[in-house]
Design an enzyme around this catalytic site. Structure first.
Site, PDB file in Angstrom:
ATOM      1  N   GLU A 122      -4.173   8.704  -6.491  1.00  0.00           N
ATOM      2  CA  GLU A 122      -3.099   8.367  -7.426  1.00  0.00           C
ATOM      3  C   GLU A 122      -3.743   8.283  -8.803  1.00  0.00           C
ATOM      4  O   GLU A 122      -4.660   7.485  -9.011  1.00  0.00           O
ATOM      5  CB  GLU A 122      -2.445   7.036  -7.061  1.00  0.00           C
ATOM      6  CG  GLU A 122      -1.320   6.654  -8.009  1.00  0.00           C
ATOM      7  CD  GLU A 122      -0.775   5.258  -7.753  1.00  0.00           C
ATOM      8  OE1 GLU A 122       0.388   5.009  -8.109  1.00  0.00           O
ATOM      9  OE2 GLU A 122      -1.518   4.407  -7.217  1.00  0.00           O
ATOM     10  N   ASP A 161      -5.943   4.337  -4.401  1.00  0.00           N
ATOM     11  CA  ASP A 161      -4.931   3.753  -5.271  1.00  0.00           C
ATOM     12  C   ASP A 161      -5.369   3.764  -6.733  1.00  0.00           C
ATOM     13  O   ASP A 161      -6.489   3.351  -7.059  1.00  0.00           O
ATOM     14  CB  ASP A 161      -4.648   2.313  -4.820  1.00  0.00           C
ATOM     15  CG  ASP A 161      -3.589   1.629  -5.643  1.00  0.00           C
ATOM     16  OD1 ASP A 161      -2.439   2.086  -5.617  1.00  0.00           O
ATOM     17  OD2 ASP A 161      -3.918   0.633  -6.320  1.00  0.00           O
TER      18      ASP A 161
END
Length: 583
Positions: A286, A253
């Site tokens: 990401e 993330d």
């Protein structure tokens, strides 16, 4: 990998370990019996061995007056403030590679708590056949680490080694992975290494060295990756999921929010640690900075990370389909048709057009050197649905013809496609943000969520106007209604989705299994044609993301699959409104 964090078992005893360099004294507490005083080594670890304390032993740490669970707890009893539980590790499966090669990936993002009525690992296990039969080959599971309460997206975790008890015992998680593999499905786990949740984060109170006071993230102080043991903690966590639970890959993330020095050392060694367990592990990042070098290949294999979530392709397709002028399209100065052409051909739209720091619309490094499967493309994911004020999905906002156009564009371009659970059948279930906190902690979170929606996501909302994130009804509204799959329109949409998935298997997989040599593109008005040239052959796609027909010089040279209307007139391809053709 030699694990330094968490309990270490032998035949008759357990060694307890805690990294807390500045603590004055540390004890292990048990529900019964005297505490165990620990000793400190030169690396800042406190350690001690307890006889006759094997699997099932409940324990906490104490320093000064602070009692807290093990940050490397493998199981919790009583949530994020409760007892940690000593667990014997699962036997590794022995698999050194993911179940499938990366180019065969068709992803579905899933939230365990809302994908089934039960909201558990077992509930998802019972529904795996649906995802296989829909055409998916992999599920990307949103974070499952222990979080406060019983409801959470998963990004507020504080105990990242422990599967959340609200989803069932850790044994059920391993059964979920094993059953997925039996059905030919890969499982990829979303992990959060850029911050801890604000609530019940004890680490900052007993090990302030974990954080850099001079670095701010959207969630507070930044993780200090200059600390060797901090980096080690996350390496061990990644390896545990890949080896002990047998996940096929991980999604990391918001790595752009890792801002301390040694961030690059950490990311590079993180990838190496994962590949030491599974050399072809599916490692997705990401990264809003669009740093293409993290995705570079050596001999057609990823050097570090396998692929990146590609917001660029989402943003331009979303703008074209909805007219919603966010994410770089608010001033009307950009040419979205040119951006879509570039995104399909090169991967990134914003990839080094400007020098210096990213301003959110221009970023990173040139991406045209990367193969298409270095990018994960999508039209909906948890962020793009949940970070809207109304939490509505695309079927509530655009026509069926546009949805079919978007599905074909995402599924049959050679990038890796990702869909959000239920999207395969055009389900309309919202996905609002939800938490489960005591009221005194929930109230500031409500206000912060409204502020975040205004400042970060451009949503015009007043305080108190969003669904109450702490309300059980908000969580319940996000649960998939499996009865909706029986609706005739939903069944028809699912049938169309299966056709796309089968075409990808039959026609794209043999091509994308070989190196991509080039991507050539052109546009005329609103029409675009892109050809990706692989060693095994060429894939071509023509698109018209417009309400009006468009012509482009192009000849279809093989049996095509299409959505919308098209016709070939000599060397001119006429594309109807919101039509796409692939061959």
């Amino acid at each position: 990998m030699t694990f330094l964090f968490g309990p270490k078992l032998d035949d008759t005893s357990t060694q307890f370990r805690l990294w807390a360099p500045s603590a004055g004294a540390v004890e292990v507490l048990f529900p019964e019996g005297p505490p165990l005083a620990l000793k400190k080594d030169d690396a800042g670890f406190w350690f001690g061995r307890a006889d006759n304390r094997g699997p099932g032993t409940r324990y906490k740490f104490r320093t000064d007056a602070l009692e807290f669970p093990d940050p490397a707890s493998r199981q919790q009893e009583g949530g994020t403030t409760g007892w940690s539980v000593v667990c014997a590790p699962f036997e590794p499966s022995g698999r050194r590679e993911p179940l499938r090669p990366w180019h065969e990936t068709i992803l579905c993002e899933v939230h365990v708590g809302t994908v089934s009525p039960e909201g558990t690992f077992a509930g998802l296990t019972e529904r795996l056949e649906h995802f296989r039969d829909a055409g998916f080959t992999a599920l990307e599971i949103m974070p499952i680490n222990e979080f406060p309460g019983n409801r959470n997206w998963g990004y507020d975790g504080t105990l990242i080694f422990a599967p959340d008890s609200a989803y069932g015992p850790r044994e059920d998680l391993r059964r979920l992975v094993d059953r997925a593999h039996d059905l030919g499905l890969c499982l990829i786990l979303d992990v959060v290494y850029n911050h801890f949740g604000k609530f019940n984060n004890f680490i900052e109170r007993y090990a302030p060295e974990w954080f850099d006071e001079g670095v701010e993230t959207p969630w507070g102080k930044g993780i200090d990756f200059t600390q060797d043991m901090v980096r080690q903690f996350y390496y061990e966590n990644a390896c545990m999921w890949l080896e002990e639970f047998d996940f096929d890959g991980l999604r990391f993330d918001s790595v752009h929010e890792m801002k301390t020095e040694a961030r690059d050392v950490f990311l590079s060694d993180l990838a190496k640690s994962c590949r030491a367990v599974k050399s072809d592990a599916k490692l997705i990042i990401e990264n809003m900075d669009n740093i293409a070098s993290w995705l570079d290949r050596e001999q057609n294999q990823p050097k570090d990370f396998t692929a990146q979530w590609n917001d660029d392709i989402h943003h331009v397709l979303h703008y074209l389909a909805t007219g919603d002028g966010k994410n770089g399209y608010s001033d009307g100065s950009r040419n979205p048709i040119a951006d879509l052409e570039k995104g399909l051909a090169d991967g990134f739209v914003h990839d080094g057009e400007a020098e210096g720091e990213s301003d959110g619309t221009t970023r990173g490094e040139p991406a045209s050197r990367l193969p298409p499967d270095a990018f994960v493309s999508y039209m909906q994911n948890h962020d793009q649905i949940g970070n809207r004020a109304d939490s509505k999905r695309l079927p509530d906002r655009v026509s069926a013809e546009k949805l079919d156009f978007l599905h074909l564009s995402i599924m049959l371009a050679p990038q890796i496609p990702l869909f959000f659970m239920g999207e395969e059948a055009h389900l309309r279930t919202p996905f609002p943000f939800f938490i489960d906190l005591p009221e005194d902690a929930a109230e500031p979170m409500r206000a912060d969520r409204c502020r975040q929606m205004r400042e970060s996501f451009g949503e015009d909302v007043e305080d108190g106007a969003l669904p109450d994130p702490n309300g059980p009804h908000t969580f319940e509204s996000a649960k998939l209604n499996w009865g909706d799959y029986g609706n005739p329109d939903r069944r028809a949409a699912l049938d169309r989705f299966r056709i796309l998935a089968e075409w990808r298997r039959a026609r794209l997989w043999p091509l994308v299994a070989t190196p991509c040599l080039d991507a050539r593109s052109g546009r005329q008005g609103t029409a675009i044609v892109v050809s990706w040239i692989f060693e095994a052959g060429t894939l071509s796609m023509a698109l018209n993301p417009s309400d009006l027909p468009a012509d482009i010089a192009c000849i279809i040279t093989a049996s095509p699959l299409s959505t919308g209307e098209f016709s070939q007139q000599d060397e001119v391809l006429r594309l109807g409104a919101w039509s796409a053709v692939v061959w």
